[in-house]
Design an enzyme around this catalytic site. Structure first.
Site, PDB file in Angstrom:
ATOM      1  N   HIS A  85      -1.342  -5.646   1.829  1.00  0.00           N
ATOM      2  CA  HIS A  85      -2.507  -6.409   1.797  1.00  0.00           C
ATOM      3  C   HIS A  85      -2.256  -7.889   1.105  1.00  0.00           C
ATOM      4  CE1 HIS A  85      -5.821  -3.379   2.753  1.00  0.00           C
ATOM      5  NE2 HIS A  85      -6.143  -4.523   3.548  1.00  0.00           N
ATOM      6  N   CYS A 109      -7.678  -2.200   8.597  1.00  0.00           N
ATOM      7  CA  CYS A 109      -6.520  -2.159   7.909  1.00  0.00           C
ATOM      8  C   CYS A 109      -5.791  -0.704   7.481  1.00  0.00           C
ATOM      9  CB  CYS A 109      -6.469  -3.074   6.322  1.00  0.00           C
ATOM     10  SG  CYS A 109      -6.752  -4.789   6.839  1.00  0.00           S
ATOM     11  N   ARG A 125     -17.524  -0.587   6.246  1.00  0.00           N
ATOM     12  CA  ARG A 125     -18.613  -1.328   5.615  1.00  0.00           C
ATOM     13  C   ARG A 125     -19.131  -2.334   6.349  1.00  0.00           C
ATOM     14  NH1 ARG A 125     -19.009  -6.398   2.918  1.00  0.00           N
ATOM     15  NH2 ARG A 125     -16.551  -6.591   3.337  1.00  0.00           N
ATOM     16  N   GLU A 140       0.874  -1.206   0.136  1.00  0.00           N
ATOM     17  CA  GLU A 140      -0.029  -0.156  -0.230  1.00  0.00           C
ATOM     18  C   GLU A 140       0.878   1.296  -0.044  1.00  0.00           C
ATOM     19  OE1 GLU A 140      -2.982  -0.154  -0.758  1.00  0.00           O
ATOM     20  OE2 GLU A 140      -3.604  -2.165  -0.066  1.00  0.00           O
TER      21      GLU A 140
END
Length: 228
Positions: free
Chosen positions: A180, A154, A101, A91
Site C-alpha cells: 500500500h 486491494c 465499505r 502487507e
C-alpha cells in the site's frame, strides 16, 4: 523492452483510479517502473481495474501471458493506494473475505463474501517484507510492515494472487505480495492535513524493494509488530 527479450519478468500491477480520484499513485508507480532492469530481470507494468473479480481475471491473463512467452516470473508485486498512510506499507497477510465499505468502479459492493470459496482463511506474503523495509529505510525512504490490507479490492487481489502462487504448479517458483502506498501531493492538496509522498520518492522506494526481493531469499528476523 524488446519483444524478443527473454529476461525474467517482475510483474508490477497497480490499480486504476477509484472513488472519483483522477489519479492513483499505485498505477503511476507501476508505469514509471515499466522496462526497468534489475538483477537480470525486467519490470512489466500492469494496470488493474478497481473491480472485484475483474481485477483477478486481468492479473491471471498477465501471468499466463508471461508463462506462455517462456519467460520466468520470479516476482509479482501488486500495489494499491491507502490514503492517510505516511509510509510505503508492505502487507503481511491477505484475508479470504470481501467486505466493501464503498462500491467498486463497477458499482459492486460485496459484503462478507469469500475471495476464493473454500480457500484458507488467510495467506502470508512470500516476499522478504522485513528486509525490504530495512533496506528502504536505510536508503532514507519511509517504509513499514502493515498487518492489515483492508477488505476492499486491494486485499481481494492480494489474496487471489497468493492463492494462485500456492496452488498452481506453473507459479511454484514465483514469490509475491502487496504494497500500500500514500497519496501523491496533488491528491493531498485537496485533503488538508492528509499525508502524501512524492511520486519520485515512491518509485525509488520500489526500486530498492524490488532489488531486495530478488536478492533476499530468507527474511530477516527483527521486530515489526504493533500493539494495535
Amino acid at each position: 523492452m524488446t519483444t524478443d527479450d527473454k529476461a525474467p519478468r517482475v510483474l508490477v500491477a497497480g490499480f486504476e483510479p477509484f472513488e472519483n480520484d483522477p489519479v492513483n499513485p499505485a498505477w503511476e508507480i507501476a508505469r514509471a517502473l515499466e522496462g526497468w532492469r534489475c538483477e537480470g530481470t525486467v519490470v512489466q507494468a500492469l494496470q488493474l481495474p478497481c473491480v472485484f473479480g475483474r481485477s483477478i481475471h486481468v492479473l491471471d491473463a498477465a501471468m499466463a501471458g508471461i508463462a506462455e512467452s517462456g519467460r520466468p516470473l520470479p516476482l509479482v508485486l501488486c500495489i494499491g493506494a491507502a490514503g492517510g498512510r505516511t509510509e510505503i506499507s508492505l502487507e503481511r497477510a491477505a484475508l479470504n473475505v470481501d467486505d466493501a465499505r464503498i462500491p467498486d468502479n463497477a458499482g459492486y459492493q460485496p459484503i462478507d463474501i469469500e475471495v476464493e470459496a473454500g480457500g484458507p482463511a488467510a495467506y502470508f506474503s512470500t516476499l522478504p517484507i522485513k528486509a525490504m523495509v530495512r533496506d528502504m529505510r536505510a536508503a532514507g525512504l519511509p517504509a513499514a510492515v502493515s498487518n492489515s490490507a483492508g477488505t476492499f479490492v486491494c486485499n481481494h487481489i492480494f489474496y487471489a494472487l497468493m492463492h494462485r502462487l500456492a496452488t498452481r504448479p506453473m507459479l511454484a517458483h514465483t514469490r509475491g505480495g502487496f504494497v500500500h502506498v500514500p497519496y501523491l501531493p496533488e491528491q493531498a492538496a485537496s485533503r488538508p492535513g492528509v499525508a502524501s509522498m512524492a511520486l519520485q520518492t515512491q518509485v525509488e522506494a520500489f526500486r530498492v524493494a524490488i532489488r531486495t526481493a530478488l536478492l533476499v531469499r530468507d527474511d530477516v528476523r527483527e521486530t515489526a509488530g504493533r500493539l494495535h
